[in-house]
Design a protein around this motif. Structure first.
Motif, short mmCIF file in Angstrom:
data_model
loop_
_atom_site.label_atom_id
_atom_site.label_comp_id
_atom_site.label_asym_id
_atom_site.label_seq_id
_atom_site.Cartn_x
_atom_site.Cartn_y
_atom_site.Cartn_z
N GLU A 84 117.29 111.53 48.35
CA GLU A 84 116.44 111.85 49.49
C GLU A 84 115.02 112.06 49.00
OE1 GLU A 84 117.29 115.26 47.36
OE2 GLU A 84 118.85 114.12 48.40
N VAL A 85 114.06 112.01 49.92
CA VAL A 85 112.66 112.24 49.53
C VAL A 85 111.89 112.81 50.72
CG1 VAL A 85 112.04 109.83 50.05
CG2 VAL A 85 110.55 111.21 48.59
N PRO A 86 111.25 113.96 50.54
CA PRO A 86 110.30 114.45 51.54
C PRO A 86 108.90 113.97 51.15
CG PRO A 86 110.82 116.20 49.98
CD PRO A 86 111.54 114.97 49.51
N ILE A 87 108.18 113.36 52.08
CA ILE A 87 106.86 112.82 51.79
C ILE A 87 105.83 113.46 52.71
CG2 ILE A 87 105.45 110.72 51.75
CD1 ILE A 87 108.01 109.12 51.29
N VAL A 88 104.79 114.02 52.13
CA VAL A 88 103.64 114.52 52.89
C VAL A 88 102.49 113.55 52.63
CG1 VAL A 88 102.06 116.43 53.31
CG2 VAL A 88 104.42 116.90 52.61
N LEU A 89 101.96 112.95 53.69
CA LEU A 89 100.91 111.95 53.51
C LEU A 89 99.69 112.29 54.34
CD1 LEU A 89 101.35 109.16 55.96
CD2 LEU A 89 103.50 110.18 55.26
N ALA A 90 98.54 111.92 53.80
CA ALA A 90 97.27 112.20 54.47
C ALA A 90 96.40 110.95 54.41
CB ALA A 90 96.57 113.38 53.81
N PRO A 91 96.54 110.04 55.38
CA PRO A 91 95.70 108.84 55.40
C PRO A 91 94.23 109.21 55.53
CG PRO A 91 97.53 108.66 56.96
CD PRO A 91 97.48 110.08 56.51
N ALA A 92 93.36 108.45 54.90
CA ALA A 92 91.93 108.73 54.97
C ALA A 92 91.47 108.74 56.43
CB ALA A 92 91.16 107.67 54.18
N GLY A 93 90.88 109.85 56.83
CA GLY A 93 90.39 109.97 58.19
C GLY A 93 91.46 110.23 59.23
N GLY A 94 92.72 110.39 58.79
CA GLY A 94 93.81 110.62 59.73
C GLY A 94 94.43 111.99 59.60
N GLU A 95 95.43 112.22 60.40
CA GLU A 95 96.12 113.50 60.39
C GLU A 95 97.18 113.53 59.29
OE1 GLU A 95 95.52 116.15 62.36
OE2 GLU A 95 93.82 115.06 63.23
N VAL A 96 97.44 114.74 58.77
CA VAL A 96 98.51 114.92 57.80
C VAL A 96 99.84 114.73 58.53
CG1 VAL A 96 99.65 116.53 56.22
CG2 VAL A 96 97.15 116.49 56.40
N ARG A 97 100.73 113.96 57.91
CA ARG A 97 102.03 113.69 58.51
C ARG A 97 103.12 113.91 57.46
NH1 ARG A 97 103.41 113.33 63.42
NH2 ARG A 97 104.25 111.23 63.61
N VAL A 98 104.32 114.12 57.94
CA VAL A 98 105.48 114.24 57.05
C VAL A 98 106.41 113.09 57.36
CG1 VAL A 98 107.58 115.56 56.59
CG2 VAL A 98 105.36 116.72 56.70
N LEU A 99 106.93 112.46 56.32
CA LEU A 99 107.93 111.40 56.46
C LEU A 99 109.24 111.96 55.92
CD1 LEU A 99 108.76 108.56 57.15
CD2 LEU A 99 107.68 107.75 55.05
N CYS A 100 110.20 112.09 56.80
CA CYS A 100 111.48 112.71 56.44
C CYS A 100 112.42 111.66 55.86
CB CYS A 100 112.13 113.36 57.66
SG CYS A 100 113.79 114.02 57.33
N GLY A 101 112.67 111.77 54.57
CA GLY A 101 113.62 110.91 53.90
C GLY A 101 114.88 111.65 53.52
N GLN A 102 115.24 112.65 54.31
CA GLN A 102 116.46 113.42 54.09
C GLN A 102 117.49 113.03 55.13
OE1 GLN A 102 117.78 116.13 51.87
NE2 GLN A 102 119.42 115.14 53.02
N GLY A 103 118.50 112.29 54.70
CA GLY A 103 119.55 111.91 55.63
C GLY A 103 120.41 113.11 56.00
N GLY A 104 120.97 113.07 57.18
CA GLY A 104 121.86 114.14 57.62
C GLY A 104 123.26 113.96 57.06
N ALA A 105 124.12 114.87 57.39
CA ALA A 105 125.52 114.77 56.99
C ALA A 105 126.18 113.63 57.76
CB ALA A 105 126.26 116.07 57.24
N PRO A 106 127.13 112.92 57.15
CA PRO A 106 127.87 111.90 57.89
C PRO A 106 128.56 112.51 59.12
CG PRO A 106 128.28 111.70 55.53
CD PRO A 106 127.53 112.98 55.73
N ALA A 107 128.79 111.69 60.12
CA ALA A 107 129.41 112.18 61.36
C ALA A 107 130.77 112.80 61.10
CB ALA A 107 129.53 111.05 62.37
#
Length: 417
Positions: A60-83
Motif C-alpha cells: 500500500e502507499v499513502p501519497i500526499v501531493l502538492a501540484p504547483a499552484g494547486g491544492e494539497v491532495r491525498v492519494l489513497c493507495g491503501q486497499g480495504g479488507a477483502p469482502a
C-alpha cells in the motif's frame, strides 16, 4: 566547520528517498525532462526492487501531493479488507485475531493502482519510461543492503517450506542475498515486461477506437493515458489478478500456527481503486501540516503537535530531558488514540473516526494534563466527544507486556512473501 553532511542546495531539483538507487533513478527522470510526479513513480517502483523487505507492488502507499499552484491532495493507495474478511469468517476458523502473516492478513493491494493514478493524472512520462529503472535493477541486478539478507535469513525456513516462489527469488544458491554481490529478481522484471506488452497492445486498440481515458488533472496524450489505464486493467483483471487470487487460495502457515487460505477474490480486485481526498490538516507555529486520513497513522503526528503548548516559547529547552519527556509522553497518548480510533480506508469508513475532536484544543488540553513527571506505561486512549475508546483485549495485553510486540506485528518478510 567541516561536515560530511553539508546542507544540500541546488537550482534544478532534488530527490530524497530511503535508497540511493531510487533517488538516483528519480533524478535521472528529472534530468530527462520528467516532472516531480514522474520521478516519484520511478523511485517508488525501484524501491520495490531494492528494498523488498520494506515494501512491494502488492503493498500500500499513502501519497500526499502538492501540484504547483494547486491544492494539497491525498492519494489513497491503501486497499480495504477483502469482502470475505468478516469477523464471522475469522471466528469460524477459531481465530480471535487476524494472523500477522499469511493470506488471511492480506488487504486488497493498493500501491500499484495509486502509482498509476499519480502518473496518469499528474505525470508526463510513459509507463515504460518510469518502469525502465525498476526493470533494469531487477533484471541486471543490484548490490543489496545488509538488511535484505538479514531479513531473509529470519524467514529462510518459512520461505523454503511455505513460500517456494519467494525462496526461488530470495534464496539464490540456497542462501540469503549478500552485500556486495549482485542480486537479481528476474521474475519481477518479467512481470513488468509482460504487463507493459499487454498494456501497450490494449492501448493501441483503445486509441484507434477512440476509447482512451483520463482523470483528475490529466495532462498526457491519449496513448500515454490509454497505456496506464490498460495497465490498471491488467493488474485488476488480467494475469496479475489471477496470480494474486490463486496465491491467496493456497493453504499457507501463518502466525496462528495453522495453514489457512485467504479471502482475496477477483471481485475484490476489480471493485477497488485508488482515490483522491482532502488531507487532514493542523496549524502549528505558522505552518499548516498535511497528512493522509485516519486510514493511515498520519494524523497521529498532528495529534502530537496538538498536545504541545501553542506557544513554542513554552516548550522546555530543546534537547533537554524535559523536552524529550514531553515529546515521548505525547507520542504515547497520540498512539493510544490511534489504536482506539483510527479505521479502514474506503467510502464512509473514515466517518466513524472523530478526527475533528481528536485535534481540537479542548480535547488536547485535557489529554495534556495526563503528562506527569514520570513516564507512563499504560495505554491511555481518550474519549473524544464522550465516546468510549475501542481497544481490543490484545492491544491492552501488548501495552501491559503480557504479549510481546513481535507477536502482535506483521512477521518479517511480509512484504517479500
Amino acid at each position: 566547520m567541516f561536515t560530511t553532511r553539508p546542507t544540500l542546495q541546488g537550482t534544478f531539483g532534488m530527490v530524497s528517498s530511503t535508497h540511493w538507487l531510487a533517488s538516483q533513478s528519480a533524478m535521472a527522470v528529472l534530468e530527462d525532462g520528467g516532472n516531480a510526479f514522474d520521478a516519484a513513480v520511478a523511485a517508488g517502483f525501484v524501491l520495490h526492487v531494492v528494498e523488498p523487505h520494506l515494501n512491494g507492488p502488492a503493498g500500500e502507499v499513502p501519497i500526499v501531493l502538492a501540484p504547483a499552484g494547486g491544492e494539497v491532495r491525498v492519494l489513497c493507495g491503501q486497499g480495504g479488507a477483502p469482502a470475505g474478511a468478516t469477523v464471522a469468517h475469522y471466528r469460524s476458523l477459531g481465530l480471535d485475531l487476524v494472523p500477522g502473516t499469511g493470506p488471511l492478513a492480506a488487504a486488497v493491494p493498493g500501491a500499484f493502482d495509486a502509482w498509476m493514478l499519480l502518473l496518469r493524472d499528474h505525470g508526463t512520462k510513459s509507463l515504460a519510461d518510469v518502469l525502465a529503472y525498476a526493470i533494469g535493477y531487477a533484471e541486471d541486478g543490484h548490490a543489496p543492503v545488509e538488511r535484505v539478507g538479514e531479513t531473509v535469513a529470519t524467514v529462510r525456513e518459512l520461505f523454503e517450506r511455505e513460500w517456494p516462489s519467494s525462496a526461488e527469488v530470495y534464496l539464490p544458491g540456497g542462501r540469503p542475498p549478500r552485500p556486495g554481490e549482485l542480486f537479481r529478481n528476474p521474475a519481477l522484471a518479467a512481470t513488468w515486461r509482460r504487463l507493459l506488452a499487454e498494456a501497450e497492445a490494449e492501448a493501441e486498440a483503445r486509441v484507434q477506437a477512440g476509447a482512451s481515458g483520463g482523470g483528475e488533472g490529466g495532462t498526457g496524450d491519449d496513448l500515454r493515458v490509454a497505456q496506464i489505464e490498460a495497465a490498471r486493467e491488467v493488474w485488476r483483471g488480467g494475469f496479475i489478478a489471477e496470480a494474486l487470487v490463486r496465491q491467496a487460495g493456497r493453504p499457507t502457515l501463518d502466525t496462528s500456527g495453522t495453514r489457512h487460505v485467504g479471502t482475496l477474490s477477483a471481485d475484490d480486485l476489480r471493485g477497488w481503486s485508488a482515490s483522491y481526498e482532502d488531507p487532514v490538516t493542523y496549524d502549528w507555529n505558522g505552518w499548516t501540516l498535511c497528512k493522509a486520513g485516519p486510514w493511515s497513522q498520519g494524523p497521529a503526528l498532528l495529534q502530537q503537535l496538538a498536545l504541545l503548548p501553542k506557544d513554542p516559547a513554552d516548550l522546555p529547552a530543546y534537547g533537554s530531558a524535559e523536552y524529550v519527556h514531553l515529546l515521548v509522553e505525547g507520542c504515547k497518548l497520540a498512539m493510544a488514540d490511534r489504536e482506539a480510533w483510527y479505521g479502514d480506508a474506503g467510502a464512509g469508513a473514515a466517518d466513524d473516526v472523530p478526527v475533528r475532536e481528536l485535534l481540537s484544543a479542548e480535547y488536547n488540553a485535557v489529554r495534556r494534563r495526563l503528562i506527569g513527571e514520570k513516564a507512563s506505561y499504560e495505554l491511555r486512549a481518550g474519549a473524544p466527544g464522550g465516546r468510549e475508546p475501542r481497544l481490543s483485549a490484545h492491544a491492552l495485553a501488548v501495552a501491559s507486556g503480557e504479549v510481546g510486540v513481535a507477536d502482535a506485528s506483521r512477521g518479517p518478510g511480509a512484504a517479500m512473501g
